[in-house]
Design a protein around this motif. Sequence first.
Motif, short mmCIF file in Angstrom:
data_model
loop_
_atom_site.label_atom_id
_atom_site.label_comp_id
_atom_site.label_asym_id
_atom_site.label_seq_id
_atom_site.Cartn_x
_atom_site.Cartn_y
_atom_site.Cartn_z
N UNK A 118 0.97 -1.10 0.18
CA UNK A 118 -0.10 -0.03 0.03
C UNK A 118 0.51 1.23 0.29
N UNK A 119 2.46 1.62 0.69
CA UNK A 119 2.78 2.52 0.72
C UNK A 119 4.11 2.57 0.07
N UNK A 120 3.84 3.12 -1.39
CA UNK A 120 5.33 2.97 -1.85
C UNK A 120 5.24 4.24 -2.98
N UNK A 121 6.38 4.62 -3.24
CA UNK A 121 6.81 5.99 -3.76
C UNK A 121 5.92 5.59 -4.88
N UNK A 122 5.49 7.48 -6.01
CA UNK A 122 4.25 7.10 -6.92
C UNK A 122 3.67 6.56 -6.49
N UNK A 123 2.81 6.53 -7.41
CA UNK A 123 1.42 5.33 -7.04
C UNK A 123 0.61 4.89 -5.87
N UNK A 124 0.46 4.74 -5.14
CA UNK A 124 -0.12 3.59 -3.83
C UNK A 124 -0.48 2.82 -4.07
N UNK A 125 -0.93 2.16 -3.11
CA UNK A 125 -1.31 0.40 -3.73
C UNK A 125 -2.69 0.37 -4.10
N UNK A 126 -3.72 1.34 -3.34
CA UNK A 126 -4.99 1.90 -3.76
C UNK A 126 -4.59 2.28 -5.48
N UNK A 127 -4.01 2.92 -5.49
CA UNK A 127 -4.00 3.30 -7.66
C UNK A 127 -3.70 2.11 -7.68
N UNK A 128 -2.75 1.41 -7.89
CA UNK A 128 -2.53 0.24 -8.57
C UNK A 128 -3.71 -0.80 -8.66
N UNK A 129 -4.63 -1.07 -7.00
CA UNK A 129 -4.99 -2.09 -6.80
C UNK A 129 -6.22 -1.60 -8.18
N UNK A 130 -6.65 0.00 -7.65
CA UNK A 130 -8.29 0.30 -9.33
C UNK A 130 -7.66 -0.04 -10.04
N UNK A 131 -6.37 0.40 -10.92
CA UNK A 131 -6.13 -0.27 -12.61
C UNK A 131 -6.48 -1.46 -12.63
N UNK A 132 -5.65 -2.09 -11.10
CA UNK A 132 -5.70 -3.81 -12.11
C UNK A 132 -7.28 -3.85 -12.43
N UNK A 133 -7.81 -3.71 -11.21
CA UNK A 133 -9.26 -4.50 -11.52
C UNK A 133 -10.05 -3.47 -12.83
N UNK A 134 -9.28 -2.47 -13.19
CA UNK A 134 -10.19 -1.74 -14.15
C UNK A 134 -9.42 -2.63 -15.71
N UNK A 135 -8.44 -2.60 -16.22
CA UNK A 135 -7.60 -3.55 -16.60
C UNK A 135 -8.35 -5.26 -16.67
#
Length: 393
Positions: free
Chosen positions: A59-76
């Motif tokens: 969840x805690x990463x530089x740049x894109x947060x883990x939450x944003x990554x989760x959302x984009x994977x869900x869309x992809x």
Amino acid sequence: MSGVENESRLLIIDDEDVVLDSCTQILEGGPYRLATAKDGEMGLRLVQEIQPDLVFVDLKMPGLSGFEVLERIQVADPSIVTVVITGYATVSSAVDAMKRGAYDFLPKPFTPDEFRLITQRGLEKRKLVLETMALRREKALLQEHFAAIVSHELKSPLGSVQQNLFALSQELAGSLTEYQSARLERMKSSIDVLLKLIHTWLRAYSADLEGIQQTFGPLAVGDVIAKAIEIVQPHAVRKDVEIRPTIEGALPSVSGDEGTLVEALVNLLGNAVKFSRLGGLVNVAASKDGPKVVITVADQGVGIAREDLPFVLGGFHVGRPGPEAERGSGLGLAITRRIVEAHRGSISARSELGKGSTFTIHLPALSPNANGRASPETELARDSQKEASHEST
């Protein structure tokens, strides 16, 4: 099948080298193809490249947060299973992650056994998701083939038999005994029943009910109910069943197609009458519940068994015969559900054996303008549908 084809594809997205290294070591030697990424952008690129079965996301990463990554994977690709790993585990962060599509939550630090277990569970989840998708595709193909078989292999020859029986009736008129004429009429009646049943099957599985959305307009629910009652009334009279309508106050209109909505209510009312006892009562009511118009059809008939109730709206479910041994194809409720869903509504059922059944439809209420037309949002949606239709042609 090669070993590579049997391997599960895993991706770990975490900005800590120690986490990436330890996870790699834990899974080393297993049937996995493992990739790692140190930030969200790189992780999302790898998602596109390797199409993983399971992704671990910090969840805690530089740049894109883990939450944003989760959302984009869900869309992809919503079939990809995601698991959150973080050292800042809280109930609220877990809930937020689940809302964004995460399957599970693994707080740091974790043991090798915990990581192996959650990996196994995640891959089992992925397998179930893929199997469900495959079953849905198979069901769609079966429905398509079923409709073709019914139309060409059953409907055509039955129609030919029916036409020949009509011709025979005319050619042999005056030369048949009363008994022979009665037998001929029974044959014609039976074929007519079969053709109607085939039409129902085709209606359930091949009709493009979503296409009717392009013709939606404001409808008065009271008028729809009245027309449905008028159609079912002769059957109700024969069984001495009273259909009692109740319209609560001045209801808002709904956006829809009158013909199919009437058909949906006819199916519900027809079933209610069919499974009512002689001299019974069927209540049909309409009311407003917030932004929805609610229509209920309730009978006091034989009811539906608890184990059967989840399947009655799915198609081909035939309930217990009514007091007069009336039976149906089991598709009327499936057609009704499809019609209601095409109107952006929902339908549910509750029942108890021996005490009757209640079916409830929720439809979005329409907010009319001063001129009585549909709301701007509805008009815009309808225009968009028309534009899409023109573009497709």
